[in-house]
Design a protein around this motif. Structure first.
Motif, PDB file in Angstrom:
ATOM      1  N   LYS A 165      -4.652 -12.601  -8.759  1.00  0.00           N
ATOM      2  CA  LYS A 165      -5.544 -12.679  -9.925  1.00  0.00           C
ATOM      3  C   LYS A 165      -5.930 -11.303 -10.457  1.00  0.00           C
ATOM      4  CE  LYS A 165     -10.039 -13.033  -7.495  1.00  0.00           C
ATOM      5  NZ  LYS A 165     -11.169 -13.934  -7.180  1.00  0.00           N
ATOM      6  N   GLY A 166      -5.372 -10.250  -9.863  1.00  0.00           N
ATOM      7  CA  GLY A 166      -5.670  -8.892 -10.326  1.00  0.00           C
ATOM      8  C   GLY A 166      -6.739  -8.201  -9.533  1.00  0.00           C
ATOM      9  N   GLY A 167      -7.012  -8.703  -8.324  1.00  0.00           N
ATOM     10  CA  GLY A 167      -7.951  -8.042  -7.428  1.00  0.00           C
ATOM     11  C   GLY A 167      -7.236  -7.027  -6.556  1.00  0.00           C
ATOM     12  N   GLY A 168      -7.681  -6.893  -5.304  1.00  0.00           N
ATOM     13  CA  GLY A 168      -7.033  -5.920  -4.445  1.00  0.00           C
ATOM     14  C   GLY A 168      -7.314  -6.160  -2.985  1.00  0.00           C
ATOM     15  N   VAL A 169      -6.613  -5.416  -2.127  1.00  0.00           N
ATOM     16  CA  VAL A 169      -6.804  -5.483  -0.685  1.00  0.00           C
ATOM     17  C   VAL A 169      -6.790  -4.075  -0.121  1.00  0.00           C
ATOM     18  CG1 VAL A 169      -5.750  -7.768  -0.397  1.00  0.00           C
ATOM     19  CG2 VAL A 169      -4.334  -5.726  -0.216  1.00  0.00           C
ATOM     20  N   GLY A 170      -7.295  -3.949   1.092  1.00  0.00           N
ATOM     21  CA  GLY A 170      -7.266  -2.674   1.780  1.00  0.00           C
ATOM     22  C   GLY A 170      -7.524  -2.876   3.247  1.00  0.00           C
ATOM     23  N   GLY A 171      -7.566  -1.786   3.968  1.00  0.00           N
ATOM     24  CA  GLY A 171      -7.839  -1.862   5.393  1.00  0.00           C
ATOM     25  C   GLY A 171      -7.746  -0.514   6.042  1.00  0.00           C
ATOM     26  N   GLY A 172      -8.354  -0.409   7.209  1.00  0.00           N
ATOM     27  CA  GLY A 172      -8.307   0.826   7.967  1.00  0.00           C
ATOM     28  C   GLY A 172      -7.948   0.564   9.403  1.00  0.00           C
ATOM     29  N   SER A 173      -7.163   1.472  10.007  1.00  0.00           N
ATOM     30  CA  SER A 173      -6.728   1.327  11.391  1.00  0.00           C
ATOM     31  C   SER A 173      -5.962   0.011  11.538  1.00  0.00           C
ATOM     32  CB  SER A 173      -7.927   1.418  12.335  1.00  0.00           C
ATOM     33  OG  SER A 173      -7.510   1.571  13.672  1.00  0.00           O
ATOM     34  N   ALA A 174      -6.458  -0.946  12.321  1.00  0.00           N
ATOM     35  CA  ALA A 174      -5.765  -2.233  12.433  1.00  0.00           C
ATOM     36  C   ALA A 174      -5.614  -2.902  11.077  1.00  0.00           C
ATOM     37  CB  ALA A 174      -6.534  -3.152  13.386  1.00  0.00           C
ATOM     38  N   GLY A 175      -6.618  -2.723  10.208  1.00  0.00           N
ATOM     39  CA  GLY A 175      -6.539  -3.284   8.868  1.00  0.00           C
ATOM     40  C   GLY A 175      -5.482  -2.625   8.009  1.00  0.00           C
ATOM     41  N   HIS A 176      -5.173  -1.374   8.295  1.00  0.00           N
ATOM     42  CA  HIS A 176      -4.059  -0.687   7.628  1.00  0.00           C
ATOM     43  C   HIS A 176      -2.732  -1.272   8.099  1.00  0.00           C
ATOM     44  CE1 HIS A 176      -1.568   2.507   6.011  1.00  0.00           C
ATOM     45  NE2 HIS A 176      -1.292   3.015   7.195  1.00  0.00           N
ATOM     46  N   HIS A 177      -2.615  -1.500   9.400  1.00  0.00           N
ATOM     47  CA  HIS A 177      -1.381  -2.069   9.946  1.00  0.00           C
ATOM     48  C   HIS A 177      -1.037  -3.410   9.298  1.00  0.00           C
ATOM     49  CE1 HIS A 177      -0.271   0.564  13.377  1.00  0.00           C
ATOM     50  NE2 HIS A 177      -1.553   0.883  13.370  1.00  0.00           N
ATOM     51  N   VAL A 178      -2.028  -4.291   9.185  1.00  0.00           N
ATOM     52  CA  VAL A 178      -1.746  -5.665   8.770  1.00  0.00           C
ATOM     53  C   VAL A 178      -1.352  -5.751   7.307  1.00  0.00           C
ATOM     54  CG1 VAL A 178      -4.055  -6.422   8.019  1.00  0.00           C
ATOM     55  CG2 VAL A 178      -2.528  -8.035   9.212  1.00  0.00           C
ATOM     56  N   ASN A 179      -1.578  -4.689   6.531  1.00  0.00           N
ATOM     57  CA  ASN A 179      -1.242  -4.718   5.115  1.00  0.00           C
ATOM     58  C   ASN A 179       0.153  -4.217   4.796  1.00  0.00           C
ATOM     59  OD1 ASN A 179      -3.361  -5.746   3.244  1.00  0.00           O
ATOM     60  ND2 ASN A 179      -4.654  -4.394   4.482  1.00  0.00           N
ATOM     61  N   SER A 180       0.959  -3.909   5.811  1.00  0.00           N
ATOM     62  CA  SER A 180       2.336  -3.519   5.537  1.00  0.00           C
ATOM     63  C   SER A 180       3.260  -4.726   5.649  1.00  0.00           C
ATOM     64  CB  SER A 180       2.792  -2.400   6.477  1.00  0.00           C
ATOM     65  OG  SER A 180       2.620  -2.733   7.836  1.00  0.00           O
ATOM     66  N   ASP A 181       4.450  -4.561   5.106  1.00  0.00           N
ATOM     67  CA  ASP A 181       5.441  -5.638   5.087  1.00  0.00           C
ATOM     68  C   ASP A 181       5.846  -6.041   6.503  1.00  0.00           C
ATOM     69  OD1 ASP A 181       7.246  -7.437   4.062  1.00  0.00           O
ATOM     70  OD2 ASP A 181       8.697  -5.946   3.401  1.00  0.00           O
ATOM     71  N   ILE A 182       6.080  -5.043   7.337  1.00  0.00           N
ATOM     72  CA  ILE A 182       6.412  -5.241   8.746  1.00  0.00           C
ATOM     73  C   ILE A 182       5.215  -4.718   9.537  1.00  0.00           C
ATOM     74  CG2 ILE A 182       8.022  -4.658  10.612  1.00  0.00           C
ATOM     75  CD1 ILE A 182       9.800  -3.790   7.912  1.00  0.00           C
ATOM     76  N   VAL A 183       4.597  -5.565  10.335  1.00  0.00           N
ATOM     77  CA  VAL A 183       3.362  -5.190  11.023  1.00  0.00           C
ATOM     78  C   VAL A 183       3.656  -4.877  12.484  1.00  0.00           C
ATOM     79  CG1 VAL A 183       1.038  -5.912  11.681  1.00  0.00           C
ATOM     80  CG2 VAL A 183       2.011  -6.669   9.492  1.00  0.00           C
TER      81      VAL A 183
END
Length: 476
Positions: A165-183
């Motif tokens: 809908k045009g929002g966004g996501v983010g994360g840090g540390s473990a949250g950074h990991h989970v936002n990649s294509d291959i986790v």
């Protein structure tokens, strides 16, 4: 496994003021279940709006919010007007450190912390309502193995709806990991660089794919706390595994390592800009020479881009220069992995001088070789295969005991082979990997006394074009 969320946290306090409403409520609890906690700060009413201007992303090297990139994300999603609702998703802890920061930023209507402690919590109706009503979802630091357990639950689709809908996501540390294509999910324990390079199939090297694939961010694998915990070696192993296991769509994989205190803001066009100390993008664009269980990794010519604060990397139109080359042989990296001499000029031909040298035609034989003996090393030599019969020669002087190493990045326009020749033209060693765009590397050591001239030869094997190759030449 990323470190657990910071234990030094403010305990929850229920505060009601004219400006801020904070509610604390357990949801979906039975006697046999762990508690799911919902803490809302800011307005009790969600923003209602027909359209948003994202997507936007923040990729943080440690768990905390980086206000510079969070502000960028908020501004991009708002499109200059109104305010947004934020949901913070955590797998453990009892504090609200992310929302404590976020609610103080301009353009934020509310921030809700959702602490989920079981895989089934991904289907909790209140959790999914909060996420779908948000315009930005932030995955807190913690344990990414808990996060990938939500794959296939309603939470996965809810987060995807926010981006759609045009929002966004983010994360840090473990949250950074989970936002990649291959986790890298760390479900088998946490791998160090030493472990990963010694055996890329160690039991700690476990991955999850198919959870999130954000626009312009395909074929990526993230890593965090990057320089501080010396994780370049393991990110290289992540990249090699991704290619070897067929987890990518085109036989290439990009590793994205972000240092503690740093954050990449990625806009809707795929342009990533760094705030903070450093980040690295590591490209593997061919199959590993050796990647097998119980054997150390061998992989030649990783292409590495180093970003400092304010610098950018375009994930939608991924660059073909600006990288430096590093290899791993039998699990041992070839020198420091965090710096190198980059190929910085994409023009044809690039200017010569300094630590780079552009070929000068005609250099199609040993007799007409470009003499680069007097240049400083390491030296980046660039040129192109202008025809299917082109050969480029460069003359180098080598003293007794010195080793000449050449690593060549070959563009996808053609297949070029690399030869190292003696002063008489005899082939001492060669690199003849198959395929257009396949890189080449070779080295030789002078054992005889005195010094002598050696030749680096690039030869067109198949195809041609004006795209530049870049060869890093070192003497050690």
């Amino acid at each position: 496994m990323s470190p657990s969320r910071n234990p030094i946290r403010k305990r929850l306090a229920v505060l009601v003021t004219a400006a801020t409403l904070l509610t604390v409520a357990p949801i979906g609890v039975t006697a046999a279940q762990a508690q799911v906690t919902r803490v809302r700060q800011g307005s009790a009413t969600d923003v209602s709006r027909a359209s948003w201007s994202g997507p936007a992303y923040t990729m943080n090297g440690s768990g905390g919010i980086i206000t510079a990139t969070m502000n960028q994300a908020i501004a991009a999603i708002r499109g200059g007007t109104g305010s947004i609702d934020v949901a913070v998703v955590a797998g453990s802890g009892s504090g609200t450190p992310e929302c404590d920061v976020i609610t103080g930023l301009s353009g934020v209507n509310s921030c809700t912390t959702l602490t989920l402690t079981a895989a089934s919590d991904g289907n909790n109706s209140q959790v999914n309502t909060d996420i779908r009503n948000a315009e930005f979802v932030y995955f807190a630091g913690g344990d990414q193995c808990r996060y990938v357990a939500w794959k296939g639950t309603a939470l996965e689709a809810s987060v995807e709806s926010v981006v759609a809908k045009g929002g966004g996501v983010g994360g840090g540390s473990a949250g950074h990991h989970v936002n990649s294509d291959i986790v890298y999910d760390a479900c088998g324990g946490s791998a160090t660089s030493a472990i990963a390079l010694a055996d890329p199939y160690d039991t700690s090297m476990t991955f999850t794919t198919g959870m999130f694939r954000w626009p312009n961010y395909a074929d990526t694998v993230n890593d965090s706390h990057f320089v501080t915990r010396d994780r370049m070696g393991r990110l290289m192993a992540f990249v090699a595994r991704s290619i070897s296991d067929g987890r990518t769509s085109g036989g290439r994989a990009w590793g994205v390592g972000v240092e503690e205190g740093a954050s990449l803001f990625i806009d809707r066009s795929g342009l990533a800009t760094l705030s903070g100390p450093s980040a690295y993008v590591v490209l593997g664009d061919h199959q590993p020479e050796v990647a097998a269980a119980g054997r150390p990794l061998t992989y030649s010519n990783f292409k590495i881009w180093r970003l400092t604060s304010g610098q950018s990397y375009n994930f939608a139109n991924r660059p073909t220069c600006g990288y430096y080359l590093k290899s791993v042989t039998n699990g041992v990296p070839g020198g420091s992995l965090y710096s190198g001499t980059p190929v910085t000029d994409c023009s044809t031909p690039p200017p010569s001088g300094g630590s780079s040298y552009a070929e000068v035609e005609a250099n199609d034989s040993r007799a007409t070789a470009n003499d680069v003996t007097g240049r400083s090393y390491p030296l980046t030599v660039t040129g192109d295969m202008k025809s299917t019969t082109d050969r480029d020669y460069f003359a180098v002087s080598l003293a007794s005991g010195q080793t000449l190493s050449v690593n060549c990045a070959v563009p996808t326009a053609y297949d070029a082979d690399l030869y190292l020749l003696s002063s008489t033209g005899s082939t001492l060693t060669r690199s003849v990997n198959d395929g257009a765009g396949t890189d080449e590397s070779a080295s030789t050591t002078r054992t005889a006394s005195g010094s002598a001239t050696y030749y680096v030869e690039l030869e067109a094997y198949s195809g041609s074009g004006g795209a530049d190759y870049g060869c890093t030449v070192t003497k050690s």
